[in-house]
Write a protein that holds these residues in place. Structure first.
Motif: not given
Length: 321
Positions: A131-154
């Motif tokens: 959800l649009h809370s704080a800086n929502w763009e950074l919500c995937v940061q833990p996943a990125v740090q773990n090396g996950l390849s994420i497909t985003g919808i925008y």
């Protein structure tokens, strides 16, 4: 005349306008990246907190906040909405540093339930919904740090040049690519999830063609797509939020849920969508100044929207008739 009509009638003028806007955005990105992110975030936040209340959307946000918190004093609602504007100003500045922020682990702390922690290790398909809370763009940061390849919808920008510039800033977040909302996107998302991939999307926006679910004691228009996708692919949903602790420091939280699968698909989707919004409401109540109260969550479809839907239904009926 609408922008779309101007684009059809004056394609060369539109191309020139897009080019100029693209150059201006590139210049803004260059300037903002010269400024330390803490300074840029603070200054933009203070600027928005002071000037944004002059915008007509300020009154809309106050009305929405009153709907959700009728017991809240007017002075507190005013402070909350001004806090919202400050947060949005910070987000605007931080967007230009988004790729750099991802690499600064000391700015983040993560808090996730056991299932989410397992999913962050990779190897399993899942759907991240935030959800649009704080800086929502950074919500995937833990996943990125773990090396996950994420497909985003925008939601793609109308200006393709500006859209490319902002996509470039987000490429480190979404190694699996960014898909703009379209009819073809749904098929691509399903293929990604069914092949074991990870997809991320927002889940708190109003969807007038969706369903209504309880939200702050009233029925609100909600997007059933996350629940529908998760059910179709039988994958868990990880609900995520970002909390701004102080300045440009964040806590990212994750909570896994599962969409029920019974003989009644529609009821399953409605149940899961209501559950998603119940969690969102719980989170928003904790930090109301960090959510976007300008969303028209409770507003019914406007006349124009209703007319468009009626025309689409009529055309569909003719085509199948």
């Amino acid at each position: 005349m609408s922008r779309k009509k101007r684009q059809r009638n004056h394609p060369k003028l539109t191309a020139m306008q897009n080019w100029v806007e693209g150059i201006a955005l590139h210049a803004a990105i260059w300037v903002f990246r010269l400024i330390p992110v803490d300074v840029a975030s603070f200054v933009m936040g203070a600027f928005w907190r002071r000037l944004a209340p002059l915008n007509a959307r300020h009154k809309r946000a106050l009305r929405h906040l009153e709907k959700a918190f009728p017991e809240m004093a007017p002075e507190e609602r005013e402070r909350t909405v001004r806090g919202m504007w400050e947060n949005l100003g910070r987000v605007a500045a931080e967007t230009f540093h988004i790729d750099r922020l991802l690499r600064k682990e000391k700015r983040f702390e993560a808090d996730a339930d056991e299932e989410t922690q397992e999913l962050l290790k990779g190897g399993k398909a899942c759907l991240f919904v935030s959800l649009h809370s704080a800086n929502w763009e950074l919500c995937v940061q833990p996943a990125v740090q773990n090396g996950l390849s994420i497909t985003g919808i925008y939601q793609a920008l109308r200006n393709p040049e500006a859209d490319k510039a902002l996509q470039a800033l987000r490429q480190d977040l979404y190694k699996g690519g960014l898909l703009s909302k379209s009819h073809q996107t749904a098929r691509k998302i399903l293929a990604t999830l069914k092949s074991g991939g990870v997809v991320a999307m927002m889940g708190d926006l109003r969807e007038t063609r969706g369903i209504q679910v309880p939200f702050f004691g009233q029925l609100a228009y909600a997007n059933p797509v996350p629940a529908s996708l998760a059910r179709s692919c039988n994958v868990p949903i990880v609900l995520g939020r970002v909390i701004r602790k102080s300045g440009v420091h964040f806590r990212v939280e994750g909570r896994a849920i599962h969409v029920p699968i019974t003989d009644n698909r529609q009821v399953d989707i409605e149940t899961a969508t209501a559950q998603i919004h119940a969690v969102f409401e719980e989170w928003i109540r904790e930090y109301p100044d960090q959510w976007m109260w300008i969303h028209k969550k409770w507003a019914p479809p406007g006349k124009t929207s209703a007319q468009k839907q009626a025309r689409k239904a009529a055309v569909a009926k003719l085509n199948t008739g």
